[in-house]
Design a protein around this motif. Structure first.
Motif, PDB file in Angstrom:
ATOM      1  N   GLU A 361      81.706  60.489  64.685  1.00  0.00           N
ATOM      2  CA  GLU A 361      80.663  59.524  64.332  1.00  0.00           C
ATOM      3  C   GLU A 361      80.637  59.294  62.819  1.00  0.00           C
ATOM      4  O   GLU A 361      80.442  58.167  62.346  1.00  0.00           O
ATOM      5  N   LEU A 364      83.537  57.038  61.997  1.00  0.00           N
ATOM      6  CA  LEU A 364      83.233  55.663  62.385  1.00  0.00           C
ATOM      7  C   LEU A 364      82.256  55.021  61.408  1.00  0.00           C
ATOM      8  O   LEU A 364      82.446  53.876  60.978  1.00  0.00           O
ATOM      9  N   ALA A 368      82.789  51.825  58.872  1.00  0.00           N
ATOM     10  CA  ALA A 368      81.887  50.675  58.959  1.00  0.00           C
ATOM     11  C   ALA A 368      81.306  50.332  57.590  1.00  0.00           C
ATOM     12  O   ALA A 368      81.316  49.171  57.163  1.00  0.00           O
ATOM     13  N   CYS A 385      80.403  44.832  63.151  1.00  0.00           N
ATOM     14  CA  CYS A 385      80.672  45.248  64.541  1.00  0.00           C
ATOM     15  C   CYS A 385      80.719  46.771  64.659  1.00  0.00           C
ATOM     16  O   CYS A 385      80.132  47.356  65.582  1.00  0.00           O
ATOM     17  N   LEU A 386      81.403  47.420  63.720  1.00  0.00           N
ATOM     18  CA  LEU A 386      81.478  48.878  63.753  1.00  0.00           C
ATOM     19  C   LEU A 386      80.116  49.521  63.504  1.00  0.00           C
ATOM     20  O   LEU A 386      79.777  50.540  64.121  1.00  0.00           O
ATOM     21  N   LEU A 388      77.167  48.217  64.256  1.00  0.00           N
ATOM     22  CA  LEU A 388      76.382  48.044  65.476  1.00  0.00           C
ATOM     23  C   LEU A 388      76.833  49.037  66.551  1.00  0.00           C
ATOM     24  O   LEU A 388      76.001  49.644  67.243  1.00  0.00           O
ATOM     25  N   THR A 389      78.137  49.222  66.676  1.00  0.00           N
ATOM     26  CA  THR A 389      78.667  50.191  67.640  1.00  0.00           C
ATOM     27  C   THR A 389      78.194  51.598  67.311  1.00  0.00           C
ATOM     28  O   THR A 389      77.776  52.361  68.193  1.00  0.00           O
ATOM     29  N   PHE A 390      78.248  51.943  66.038  1.00  0.00           N
ATOM     30  CA  PHE A 390      77.815  53.273  65.588  1.00  0.00           C
ATOM     31  C   PHE A 390      76.355  53.525  65.941  1.00  0.00           C
ATOM     32  O   PHE A 390      75.997  54.577  66.491  1.00  0.00           O
ATOM     33  N   LEU A 392      74.318  51.886  68.145  1.00  0.00           N
ATOM     34  CA  LEU A 392      74.017  51.841  69.578  1.00  0.00           C
ATOM     35  C   LEU A 392      74.480  53.102  70.298  1.00  0.00           C
ATOM     36  O   LEU A 392      73.733  53.677  71.104  1.00  0.00           O
ATOM     37  N   GLN A 393      75.701  53.547  70.031  1.00  0.00           N
ATOM     38  CA  GLN A 393      76.192  54.728  70.734  1.00  0.00           C
ATOM     39  C   GLN A 393      75.422  55.978  70.317  1.00  0.00           C
ATOM     40  O   GLN A 393      75.161  56.866  71.133  1.00  0.00           O
ATOM     41  N   HIS A 394      75.032  56.049  69.011  1.00  0.00           N
ATOM     42  CA  HIS A 394      74.268  57.222  68.567  1.00  0.00           C
ATOM     43  C   HIS A 394      72.873  57.232  69.189  1.00  0.00           C
ATOM     44  O   HIS A 394      72.378  58.296  69.607  1.00  0.00           O
ATOM     45  N   TRP A 396      72.085  55.888  72.058  1.00  0.00           N
ATOM     46  CA  TRP A 396      72.272  56.230  73.482  1.00  0.00           C
ATOM     47  C   TRP A 396      72.479  57.731  73.654  1.00  0.00           C
ATOM     48  O   TRP A 396      71.905  58.352  74.544  1.00  0.00           O
TER      49      TRP A 396
END
Length: 408
Positions: A361, A364, A368, A385-386, A388-390, A392-394, A396
């Motif tokens: 993480e 990533l 980003a 994009c990275l 947002l991915t970072f 959202l996944q964290h 979750w």
């Protein structure tokens, strides 16, 4: 405080005189970077407090700032007038003299009138004092000095007045003592610039930076940053700025960096030298207070102040961050980009957001934030994009761990 408008520090006034621009332009250029820097520091301290599970004091144990303002609001009057004069285009010398004179009037006048219990008498006193001082606009600063002399004379016959005058004398002595290094630095500006010009140091160093910058501007900026950090180790910010601005700033200007941005770049990294090991004077000064090693404090300081190392580079690649062209939309966009990048890097350098971060993480998040800082094609899109991915996944993963903990 040196980087935060509206007042800033002595270097800002020297910069205005050096590059021959109004002080208000320096303050405008420094506003957004300063807000981003302090926001980043607050953000990282907040995350570290969450990671360590620290909680704040109860409200009833915290001091009430509004009560202090209500009790001593009049002491802010000279500050507001000083800011107003600076932003109205008056010279720093003029604004400073008026601000100091009004400070003396407020302090000595308070010592006289606060002993009077009648509220009406207090109002009449301050109105009369204001009317007398208004003569300054017609008759000059002599009126203000006359008012101060009159108040000093009255203080001799008022209870507590002599003690107030003693405090004022001590304040003047301290002010003079602290102004001596500034005065010496200002006097040596021409000497230092003449030395670096006549000896060829400036042209040699500038030529080297230009040669590197023709192929890679980023390497030139890194070289300039290292130079400012090295020169700033153990040197106060004023002579540090004078030296670096005469050597490095012209080279950045020749590479197409706007005038104010090039000088702010060397100014920022000159200040950051106080946090950079192995010298890190500010950190070693804090070591006895924190009862910790100065080197350890400096390593933490670099992590917390990471925004101070990022923002100058972003301003060079996108001067709209310092309000140097580009329009409102360009400024809003670069501020948004800088906020996301600094926020993400604050998380990865702290190692905590909603939960402790895994190593992948952090990697990533680093990519980003770095993509948002770079000024290359598609780097912003990849960075957003990275990021947002970072996030959202964290979020979750943190929610999943919390749910599992509740079930157990």
């Amino acid at each position: 405080s040196q980087i935060m408008p509206p007042i800033m520090g002595a270097v800002a006034f020297i910069m205005a005189e050096t590059i021959n621009v109004p002080f208000i332009e320096i303050a405008k250029a420094a506003m957004i970077p300063a807000v981003l820097y302090f926001s980043s520091v607050f953000w990282m301290v907040h995350l570290e407090a969450k990671r360590a599970k620290l909680s704040g004091l109860p409200k009833d144990q915290c001091p009430d700032p509004w009560a202090a303002i209500k009790l001593r609001w009049y002491l802010l009057i000279p500050l507001f007038i000083l800011i107003g004069l600076l932003f109205s285009g008056r010279t720093p010398l003029f604004s400073g003299i008026v601000g100091l004179a009004l400070t003396a009037i407020v302090i000595i006048g308070s010592a006289i009138i606060l002993n009077v219990s009648s509220k009406a008498m207090r109002i009449v006193f301050w109105i009369a004092l204001g009317v007398l001082c208004a003569g300054f606009f017609q008759l000059g600063i002599g009126v203000v000095f006359g008012v101060i002399a009159l108040l000093v004379a009255i203080c001799w016959f008022v209870k507590g007045g002599k003690e107030t005058l003693t405090l004022c004398v001590h304040a003047l002595v301290e002010g003079a003592r602290h102004s001596v290094p500034v005065g010496i630095a200002c006097a040596l500006v021409g000497v230092i610039i003449g030395i670096v010009s006549l000896t060829g140091i400036a042209s040699t160093f500038a030529g080297y930076i230009l040669a590197v910058g023709q192929d890679n501007l980023f390497l030139s900026l890194v070289l300039t940053m290292v130079t400012c950090l090295v020169l700033g180790m153990g040197i106060p910010s004023i002579p540090n700025y004078i030296i670096t601005s005469s050597i490095a700033a012209p080279a950045l200007l020749d590479l197409g960096v706007p005038l104010i941005v090039s000088h702010m770049f060397v100014f920022y990294f000159g200040i950051m030298a106080d946090l950079t090991p192995p010298v890190a004077l500010a950190c070693f000064a804090a070591a006895p207070i924190a009862k910790e090693k100065g080197l350890k404090i400096s390593l933490w300081a670099i992590r917390i102040a990471i925004a101070g190392f990022i923002i100058p580079f972003m301003a060079v690649y996108d001067p709209a961050l310092m309000l140097q062209g580009g329009g409102v939309l360009a400024t809003v966009y670069v501020v948004l980009k800088a906020t996301v990048a600094i926020g993400i890097w604050g998380v990865i350098f702290t190692g905590y957001l909603l939960q402790k971060l895994y190593l992948w993480e952090r990697i990533l998040g680093f990519i980003a934030g770095g993509s948002l800082i770079l000024a290359t094609p598609l780097s912003d899109e990849i960075g957003f994009c990275l990021a947002l991915t970072f996030i959202l996944q964290h979020a979750w993963r943190a929610r999943k761990l919390k749910r599992l903990a509740q079930e157990d």
